[in-house]
Write an enzyme that holds these catalytic residues in place. Structure first.
Site, PDB file in Angstrom:
ATOM      1  N   SER A 124      -7.952 -29.111   5.600  1.00  0.00           N
ATOM      2  CA  SER A 124      -7.734 -29.836   4.350  1.00  0.00           C
ATOM      3  C   SER A 124      -6.685 -30.614   3.923  1.00  0.00           C
ATOM      4  CB  SER A 124      -7.738 -28.662   3.014  1.00  0.00           C
ATOM      5  OG  SER A 124      -7.497 -29.232   1.881  1.00  0.00           O
ATOM      6  N   TYR A 179      -3.760 -21.373  -0.619  1.00  0.00           N
ATOM      7  CA  TYR A 179      -4.509 -21.917   0.169  1.00  0.00           C
ATOM      8  C   TYR A 179      -4.397 -23.174   1.233  1.00  0.00           C
ATOM      9  CZ  TYR A 179      -8.600 -25.132   0.588  1.00  0.00           C
ATOM     10  OH  TYR A 179      -9.548 -26.140   1.055  1.00  0.00           O
TER      11      TYR A 179
END
Ligand code: NAP
Length: 246
Positions: free
Chosen positions: A141, A155
């Site tokens: 990501s 995350y």
């Protein structure tokens, strides 16, 4: 030539589903892993088959070693030796500051995003090393470098770890003919944002990117499929950012 057999974790929905369909169009047979949404898995499998590929669906939690073993064993039994892995399954947990995030959420996000990616990569490495070829793409990501303050630092941290997995494993497996790369999406229009209680996030954050919009799952699938293909034969250890300039 035999068709590649590629395992896609989290293939039922979102980026994983678009990747399954794109890989089918590009000549792969597909092993579609999912954890909960069997209906979505079957819908995506139908689209994969409509594109001319074979597809088997396997319910397997990537954070559970026995499930990962069963995922790869089912793949080999039904479609033949696994030649590729798209390590895509991932969760964000909850949204908010780290100070307010429960331990159970931290544990689950680490277990799915990091332990799950490690378990799948390890299984793939075992299968591929024995054959002397293979391709792995880890879905990271843009959060890995942005850090996601106020949203989900936990995350972002797991995705930075996934990037390190990509770099290290590429060096470890390159001499054995196995390529390992990553794709780092920016904000993409999938259900992951609604899952965290913020369904408007893709539009809102997408509007702030240089390209002025959220990305579509198909735009990530295209990058993944290129890295899986022989066109990327000299590319390993890289993380391709597909984030609208963010
Ligand atoms: P999504 O729409 O929420 O889909 C998540 C997929 O992962 C589903 O197929 C889900 O299966 C599966 N999954 C979740 N936990 C799993 C587990 N423990 N074991 C196996 N499968 C599991 O998410 P997405 O947006 O497509 O995200 C896919 C990947 O891209 C993730 O790694 C995510 O971190 C990354 N990413 C997404 C964005 C974004 O903005 N969307 C941005 C950067 C990176 P079920 O259908 O069975 O629930």
């Amino acid at each position: 030539m035999a068709r590649p057999v590629t395992v896609v974790t989290g293939g039922s929905r979102g980026i994983g589903a678009a990747t399954c369909v794109r890989l089918a169009v590009d000549g792969h047979d597909v092993v579609l892993g999912y954890v909960r949404d069997g209906e979505a898995a079957e819908r995506t499998a139908s689209a994969v088959r409509a594109a001319g590929a074979q597809c088997v669906t396997v319910r397997a939690d990537t954070s559970v070693e026995a499930d990962v073993d069963r995922l790869f064993a089912t793949a080999a039994d039904t479609l033949g030796p696994v030649t590729g892995l798209v390590n895509n399954a991932g969760v964000t947990g909850s949204q908010g500051r780290l100070a307010d995030t429960d331990t159970a959420v931290l544990r689950r996000v680490v277990e799915v995003n990091l332990l799950g990616a490690l378990l799948c990569a390890r299984r793939a490495a075992q299968v591929m090393s024995a054959r002397g070829s293979g391709v792995i793409v880890n879905v990271s990501s843009a959060a890995a470098t942005l850090g996601s303050p106020g949203e989900y630092v936990h995350y972002a941290a797991t995705k930075a770890a996934v990037d390190t997995l990509t770099v290290g494993l590429a060096k470890e497996l390159g001499p054995e003919g196995i390529r390992v790369n990553g794709v780092a999406p920016g904000v993409i229009d999938t259900e992951i944002h609604a899952t965290t209680g913020d369904p408007g996030r893709a539009d809102r954050v997408g509007a702030t990117t240089p390209l002025g919009r959220a990305g579509q799952a198909e735009e990530i699938a295209a990058a993944i499929s290129w890295l899986m293909s022989p066109e990327a034969s000299y590319t390993t250890g890289g993380v391709l950012r597909v984030a609208g300039g963010r």
